[in-house]
Design a protein around this motif. Structure first.
Motif, PDB file in Angstrom:
ATOM      1  N   ALA A 159     -31.698   1.482  -4.959  1.00 44.50           N
ATOM      2  CA  ALA A 159     -31.370   1.233  -6.790  1.00 44.50           C
ATOM      3  C   ALA A 159     -32.043   2.001  -7.542  1.00 44.50           C
ATOM      4  CB  ALA A 159     -31.718  -0.626  -7.267  1.00 44.50           C
ATOM      5  N   GLU A 160     -33.185   2.998  -7.299  1.00 41.03           N
ATOM      6  CA  GLU A 160     -33.133   4.258  -7.800  1.00 41.03           C
ATOM      7  C   GLU A 160     -32.617   5.241  -7.849  1.00 41.03           C
ATOM      8  OE1 GLU A 160     -37.450   6.894  -9.902  1.00 41.03           O
ATOM      9  OE2 GLU A 160     -38.094   5.196  -8.267  1.00 41.03           O
ATOM     10  N   GLU A 161     -32.719   5.781  -6.068  1.00 33.42           N
ATOM     11  CA  GLU A 161     -31.678   6.731  -5.441  1.00 33.42           C
ATOM     12  C   GLU A 161     -30.490   6.425  -6.135  1.00 33.42           C
ATOM     13  OE1 GLU A 161     -32.610   6.331  -1.379  1.00 33.42           O
ATOM     14  OE2 GLU A 161     -34.768   6.837  -1.565  1.00 33.42           O
ATOM     15  N   MET A 162     -29.493   5.334  -5.773  1.00 35.37           N
ATOM     16  CA  MET A 162     -28.491   5.385  -6.375  1.00 35.37           C
ATOM     17  C   MET A 162     -28.779   5.390  -7.938  1.00 35.37           C
ATOM     18  SD  MET A 162     -26.073   1.612  -5.803  1.00 35.37           S
ATOM     19  CE  MET A 162     -26.983   0.577  -6.787  1.00 35.37           C
ATOM     20  N   ALA A 163     -28.785   4.788  -8.678  1.00 37.01           N
ATOM     21  CA  ALA A 163     -29.327   4.815  -9.817  1.00 37.01           C
ATOM     22  C   ALA A 163     -29.687   7.179 -10.832  1.00 37.01           C
ATOM     23  CB  ALA A 163     -30.272   4.484 -10.526  1.00 37.01           C
TER      24      ALA A 163
END
Length: 270
Positions: free
Chosen positions: A216-220
């Motif tokens: 999720a952090e990579e996507m954000a």
């Protein structure tokens, strides 16, 4: 599309998945589909009579046939929820008041009937929801929501922002499925049994949540840097249905829930 049938059981989950295609439902107008399918889901829980649920089941079979997916896909997609269905049935069987079953005080015959009806309703809701996500890309669902909610922009509501949240949510579901498959593969060679399964679940739950947070952090970060997410692709069907055919199919399908809900509300309003 054939690969949808041969994947492992965790990947048999059809709810939330999108598969490109050229079927009738793939080419059906996305905003109309976004209206129709939630109405059918609501109707699945609003009606309780077996005749009404049978009519909805017939409509679900017709729409499933129009989706272009084999029946085995739908069967295995429902089989994923077997433990939820069993737990629901046991709750109603043991805790619902009514006539006893086989003369056993804690088994309810009325609870058995009610539990089977709830499983029927849940199955219809899963099928109708899956028809939307299987045949409509996340980008088209988000755009359809923005189109339908466009009048709310006059009230200064953040419609476009809500569409982005919907897009991100639908994008995150495949990531969750991938991590579940990885967790299942790690424990494939370990001993079987309920105790071993519970122990593996306890050991893998923490790492699984951490991997999901990292994804999720990579996507954000990718979105913050202006990069396009590779999974958010809009492979629109090559041929779209004409406007009159879209509205004809929409009106024909809407007749069923409108008629059934009308029959349910009629004695109350009389």
């Amino acid at each position: 599309m054939r690969g949808l049938v041969t994947m492992p059981i965790l990947d048999d989950l059809i709810l939330g998945r999108f598969e490109p295609g050229e079927s009738l439902l793939h080419r059906f107008d996305a905003p109309l589909k976004l209206i129709l399918m939630p109405v059918l889901v609501i109707c699945s829980f609003a009606v309780t009579r077996p005749a009404a649920l049978t009519a909805l089941s017939a409509l679900a079979l017709i729409l499933a046939a129009c989706s272009g997916y084999p029946w085995r896909t739908w069967w295995r997609g429902l089989l994923v929820f077997r433990w939820l269905f069993l737990f629901t049935l046991l709750l109603h069987l043991c805790f619902s008041p009514g006539r006893t079953l086989f003369g056993v005080a804690f088994l309810s015959f009325d609870g058995l009937l009610q539990g089977l009806r709830v499983i029927w309703q849940l199955s219809l809701a899963v099928v109708f929801s899956s028809l939307l996500t299987l045949t409509t890309s996340p980008a088209r669902i988000a755009r359809a929501f923005i189109t339908l909610a466009a009048p709310l922009q006059k009230l200064r509501l953040p419609v476009a922002r809500a569409g982005e949240f919907i897009l991100l949510t639908l994008h995150f579901l495949p990531l969750l499925r991938e991590e579940l498959i990885v967790a299942r593969t790690v424990g494939a060679g370990q001993p079987a049994g309920v105790a071993a399964s519970v122990r593996r679940l306890r050991e893998n739950l923490g790492p699984l949540l951490l991997r999901l947070v990292d994804r999720a952090e990579e996507m954000a970060l990718a979105l913050a840097q202006g990069h396009a997410l590779p999974a958010i692709v809009d492979p629109a069907p090559k041929r779209s249905l004409s406007s009159w055919l879209n509205w004809t199919l929409f009106g024909a399908a809407m007749l069923v829930p409108v008629f059934l809900i009308g029959l349910r509300l009629w004695p109350t309003s009389a």
